[in-house]
Design a protein around this motif. Structure first.
Motif, PDB file in Angstrom:
ATOM      1  N   PHE A  91       0.811  -1.212   0.000  1.00 22.72           N
ATOM      2  CA  PHE A  91       0.000   0.000   0.000  1.00 22.72           C
ATOM      3  C   PHE A  91       0.845   1.263   0.000  1.00 22.72           C
ATOM      4  CE2 PHE A  91      -3.164   3.009   1.605  1.00 22.72           C
ATOM      5  CZ  PHE A  91      -4.302   2.600   0.914  1.00 22.72           C
ATOM      6  N   VAL A  92       1.987   1.228   0.666  1.00 24.35           N
ATOM      7  CA  VAL A  92       2.803   2.436   0.832  1.00 24.35           C
ATOM      8  C   VAL A  92       4.138   2.325   0.108  1.00 24.35           C
ATOM      9  CG1 VAL A  92       4.072   3.830   2.499  1.00 24.35           C
ATOM     10  CG2 VAL A  92       1.737   3.128   3.010  1.00 24.35           C
ATOM     11  N   SER A  93       4.839   1.232   0.289  1.00 23.33           N
ATOM     12  CA  SER A  93       6.208   1.128  -0.204  1.00 23.33           C
ATOM     13  C   SER A  93       6.283   0.883  -1.705  1.00 23.33           C
ATOM     14  CB  SER A  93       6.942   0.016   0.545  1.00 23.33           C
ATOM     15  OG  SER A  93       8.335   0.196   0.481  1.00 23.33           O
ATOM     16  N   VAL A  94       5.389   0.065  -2.259  1.00 24.04           N
ATOM     17  CA  VAL A  94       5.427  -0.206  -3.701  1.00 24.04           C
ATOM     18  C   VAL A  94       5.146   1.055  -4.517  1.00 24.04           C
ATOM     19  CG1 VAL A  94       4.307  -1.469  -5.579  1.00 24.04           C
ATOM     20  CG2 VAL A  94       5.003  -2.680  -3.504  1.00 24.04           C
TER      21      VAL A  94
ATOM     22  N   MET B 225      -9.513  -2.338   1.651  1.00 26.12           N
ATOM     23  CA  MET B 225      -8.270  -1.953   0.997  1.00 26.12           C
ATOM     24  C   MET B 225      -8.472  -1.679  -0.494  1.00 26.12           C
ATOM     25  SD  MET B 225      -5.750  -3.335  -1.160  1.00 26.12           S
ATOM     26  CE  MET B 225      -5.895  -5.100  -0.939  1.00 26.12           C
ATOM     27  N   LEU B 226      -9.183  -2.579  -1.185  1.00 23.98           N
ATOM     28  CA  LEU B 226      -9.392  -2.406  -2.623  1.00 23.98           C
ATOM     29  C   LEU B 226     -10.212  -1.158  -2.920  1.00 23.98           C
ATOM     30  CD1 LEU B 226     -10.065  -6.100  -3.721  1.00 23.98           C
ATOM     31  CD2 LEU B 226      -8.000  -4.743  -4.095  1.00 23.98           C
ATOM     32  N   LEU B 227     -11.229  -0.907  -2.121  1.00 26.71           N
ATOM     33  CA  LEU B 227     -12.022   0.313  -2.303  1.00 26.71           C
ATOM     34  C   LEU B 227     -11.155   1.553  -2.104  1.00 26.71           C
ATOM     35  CD1 LEU B 227     -15.363  -0.634  -0.502  1.00 26.71           C
ATOM     36  CD2 LEU B 227     -15.019  -0.291  -2.960  1.00 26.71           C
ATOM     37  N   CYS B 228     -10.274   1.481  -1.138  1.00 25.79           N
ATOM     38  CA  CYS B 228      -9.437   2.644  -0.832  1.00 25.79           C
ATOM     39  C   CYS B 228      -8.452   2.968  -1.956  1.00 25.79           C
ATOM     40  CB  CYS B 228      -8.694   2.418   0.482  1.00 25.79           C
ATOM     41  SG  CYS B 228      -9.761   2.508   1.926  1.00 25.79           S
ATOM     42  N   VAL B 229      -7.827   1.943  -2.538  1.00 26.01           N
ATOM     43  CA  VAL B 229      -6.850   2.238  -3.584  1.00 26.01           C
ATOM     44  C   VAL B 229      -7.536   2.767  -4.835  1.00 26.01           C
ATOM     45  CG1 VAL B 229      -6.735  -0.089  -4.584  1.00 26.01           C
ATOM     46  CG2 VAL B 229      -4.761   1.408  -4.742  1.00 26.01           C
TER      47      VAL B 229
ATOM     48  N   VAL C 193      -4.229  -6.156  -8.831  1.00 23.00           N
ATOM     49  CA  VAL C 193      -4.095  -5.242  -7.695  1.00 23.00           C
ATOM     50  C   VAL C 193      -2.698  -4.614  -7.667  1.00 23.00           C
ATOM     51  CG1 VAL C 193      -4.065  -5.092  -5.177  1.00 23.00           C
ATOM     52  CG2 VAL C 193      -5.875  -6.374  -6.328  1.00 23.00           C
ATOM     53  N   ASN C 194      -1.672  -5.389  -7.962  1.00 19.97           N
ATOM     54  CA  ASN C 194      -0.318  -4.823  -7.990  1.00 19.97           C
ATOM     55  C   ASN C 194      -0.162  -3.779  -9.092  1.00 19.97           C
ATOM     56  OD1 ASN C 194       1.899  -5.952  -6.079  1.00 19.97           O
ATOM     57  ND2 ASN C 194       0.621  -7.730  -6.549  1.00 19.97           N
TER      58      ASN C 194
ATOM     59  N   PHE D 169      -7.145   7.079   2.867  1.00 22.86           N
ATOM     60  CA  PHE D 169      -5.795   6.546   3.039  1.00 22.86           C
ATOM     61  C   PHE D 169      -5.642   5.844   4.380  1.00 22.86           C
ATOM     62  CE2 PHE D 169      -1.679   7.131   5.062  1.00 22.86           C
ATOM     63  CZ  PHE D 169      -0.871   6.387   4.223  1.00 22.86           C
ATOM     64  N   VAL D 170      -6.075   6.497   5.444  1.00 30.71           N
ATOM     65  CA  VAL D 170      -5.931   5.917   6.782  1.00 30.71           C
ATOM     66  C   VAL D 170      -6.660   4.577   6.876  1.00 30.71           C
ATOM     67  CG1 VAL D 170      -6.506   6.204   9.222  1.00 30.71           C
ATOM     68  CG2 VAL D 170      -5.556   8.118   7.928  1.00 30.71           C
ATOM     69  N   LEU D 171      -7.885   4.536   6.370  1.00 29.96           N
ATOM     70  CA  LEU D 171      -8.642   3.286   6.398  1.00 29.96           C
ATOM     71  C   LEU D 171      -7.967   2.212   5.555  1.00 29.96           C
ATOM     72  CD1 LEU D 171     -12.315   4.597   6.158  1.00 29.96           C
ATOM     73  CD2 LEU D 171     -11.156   3.658   8.158  1.00 29.96           C
ATOM     74  N   GLY D 172      -7.419   2.603   4.414  1.00 24.97           N
ATOM     75  CA  GLY D 172      -6.772   1.639   3.531  1.00 24.97           C
ATOM     76  C   GLY D 172      -5.541   1.024   4.146  1.00 24.97           C
TER      77      GLY D 172
END
Length: 500
Positions: A59-62, A188-192, A282-283, A339-342
């Motif tokens: 979520f953050v590093s990639v 997570m998917l909704l958030c991205v 997803v990636n 973002f926070v929720l994701g």
């Protein structure tokens, strides 16, 4: 975003998880804790595994590392597909035929007592480090957004975060986690998707414009075939991705525990197929998000490498901080909430599963929990669960003191050393008719990572500038395999070997 708002989001989120846990942990037994009574629907397992596989690192590093690595990470993802094919056709049939709870009991049947304990010990080490790295990431984000402003020490942030995981997993185990991870994967998917859409609105781009922006960006370059010495070289990344998947999924109690909860081998294989397709998609979303983050910064005139809050201890841009910083400081309030929720969803989906897998492996592989009555099993697994909660806290605090690289690199770097012996052990068991001298196996499995470390440190000098990246896992596994061969003799065991 105000600390009060973030705390409210976290509190509300965990209330939902605890409600799910209460509903799913009624009359929980050791079988439901370890393998969810072996009756989980395959499609539920496939969806829940997405969140477990990705974690806060993705979520953050990639997205952050797109600045330096472009889309070379996608070669690693393509390797995942090949690895999942091996898991579905070779490992899953073996595990189901032997009716395993802990996958490391195969090593005892194939090689002996010390091989079994060595494999289980390397899993505990590998998964504890990997889970701690992932939790370190989300704890750092929460510290930045909330607790630092309130004067709360990082150690307290970490402790509270992990104790919350313990709170909703200690009773139901895997039976609960399949439900909580399904919820968290959806979040997570909704958030991205929402995050990408919100960036598009900020840049006045529709969905077609977003696709075109990503396609035209130099940061989306994917295929690097020109320099075999480079860490971004496609075939190195592909091979590394394949073997990382075989070891970090197929030889890992965490994700295999979910697969073993399916009703049949056929269901487990269907789960693996659909999970693989979804994971690739997803990636690609996360890599696209990375391109769009840097495009946004460029359009808005933000010199990210000049902002003190984004620099690491060496004064260089910490790409892990880019998405959190932009989402909470420059995007809309709604985007910050998303973002926070994701990040909470994807990180805890990975961490809760890891904590349960650590408990399962230790209880089955080292305590022999099945020998005891159910009432005693319950107290044993809950105490073990609490002990591993403390272990994760300690590892995170050590990592915070030592880390000087982005987390995705740190996770795979550690995996290359700790999962290599597992790769060598299983490859030797599946593809040879030899049995090593059992008492020498622990020594071989300890020496292999040490020799791999020496190889990595000196490869540039010894091999004309060749850099060893994530593929160190392959070399580590090969050294383990060769070491096992050196201390073995031919003793056919076809009943435990579906390949050889």
């Amino acid at each position: 975003m105000s600390p009060t708002l973030v705390l409210s989001l976290i509190a509300g989120y965990f209330v939902v998880l605890i409600i799910i846990a209460l509903l799913t942990s009624r009359k929980a037994t050791s079988e439901s804790f370890f393998v969810a009574n072996r009756n989980a629907p395959w499609y539920m397992v496939a969806f829940a595994m997405i969140g477990t596989s990705l974690s806060g690192v993705t979520f953050v590093s990639v997205p952050g590392q797109v600045l330096t690595g472009q889309w070379s990470y996608l070669a690693l993802v393509f390797g995942y597909v090949a690895g999942y094919a091996v898991i579905g056709t070779v490992l899953l049939p073996l595990y189901y035929r032997l009716n395993l709870v802990s996958i490391y009991t195969y090593l005892e049947q194939r090689f002996g007592f010390w091989s079994y304990k060595t494999g289980a010990a390397f899993f505990l080490l590998s998964r504890a480090i990997g889970a701690a790295f992932r939790l370190f990431l989300v704890a750092g984000v929460l510290q930045l957004l909330v607790f630092e402003k309130m004067g709360v020490p990082f150690a307290v942030t970490v402790t509270v975060s992990i104790l919350l995981i313990y709170l909703y997993t200690f009773r139901g185990g895997l039976k609960t986690i399949l439900w909580t991870d399904t919820f968290q994967t959806l979040a997570m998917l909704l958030c991205v998707v929402v995050s990408i859409g919100l960036i598009g609105r900020e840049l006045n781009l529709g969905w077609a414009g977003l696709v075109q922006t990503v396609r035209d960006s130099p940061l989306s370059e994917t295929f690097f075939f020109d320099d075999p010495n480079s860490k971004k070289y496609f075939w190195k990344q592909f091979a590394a991705g394949m073997f990382i998947t075989i070891t970090m999924t197929g030889l890992d109690q965490d994700l295999m525990q979910k697969n073993l909860s399916c009703r049949s081998l056929r269901d487990a294989q269907k789960n693996m197929f659909w999970f693989t397709l979804t994971l690739v998609f997803v990636n690609i979303l996360f890599l696209s998000l990375g391109v769009l983050l840097y495009k946004y910064a460029d359009v808005k005139g933000l010199a990210l490498d000049q902002l003190p809050e984004l620099l690491n201890l060496k004064g260089k841009l910490d790409t892990d901080k880019v998405f959190p910083y932009l989402a909470t400081s420059h995007f809309s309030l709604f985007a910050g909430v998303v973002f926070v929720l994701g990040i909470i969803a994807v990180t805890y989906a990975s961490a809760d599963s890891a904590l349960t897998a650590l408990t399962t492996s230790f209880c089955v592989d080292f305590l022999g929990i099945s020998r005891y009555p159910e009432a005693q099993q319950k107290s044993m697994r809950q105490l073990t669960h609490l002990a591993f909660t403390a272990v994760l806290i300690v590892i995170i605090l050590i990592f915070r003191a030592l880390n000087d690289q982005n987390v995705v690199s740190a996770v795979f770097d550690a995996a290359g050393y700790t999962y290599g012996p597992l790769l060598g052990l299983y490859a030797f068991g599946l593809y040879t008719q030899r049995r090593p001298e059992d008492r020498w196996v622990p020594i071989v499995c300890v020496l292999s990572p040490v020799l791999t470390w020496v190889l990595v440190r000196n490869a540039g000098v010894w091999f004309n500038g060749y850099e060893i990246g994530f593929e160190k896992l392959i070399y580590n596994g090969l050294l383990t395999f060769l070491g096992l061969w050196a201390v073995s003799q031919r003793v056919p065991k076809p009943e435990l070997n579906p390949v050889a």
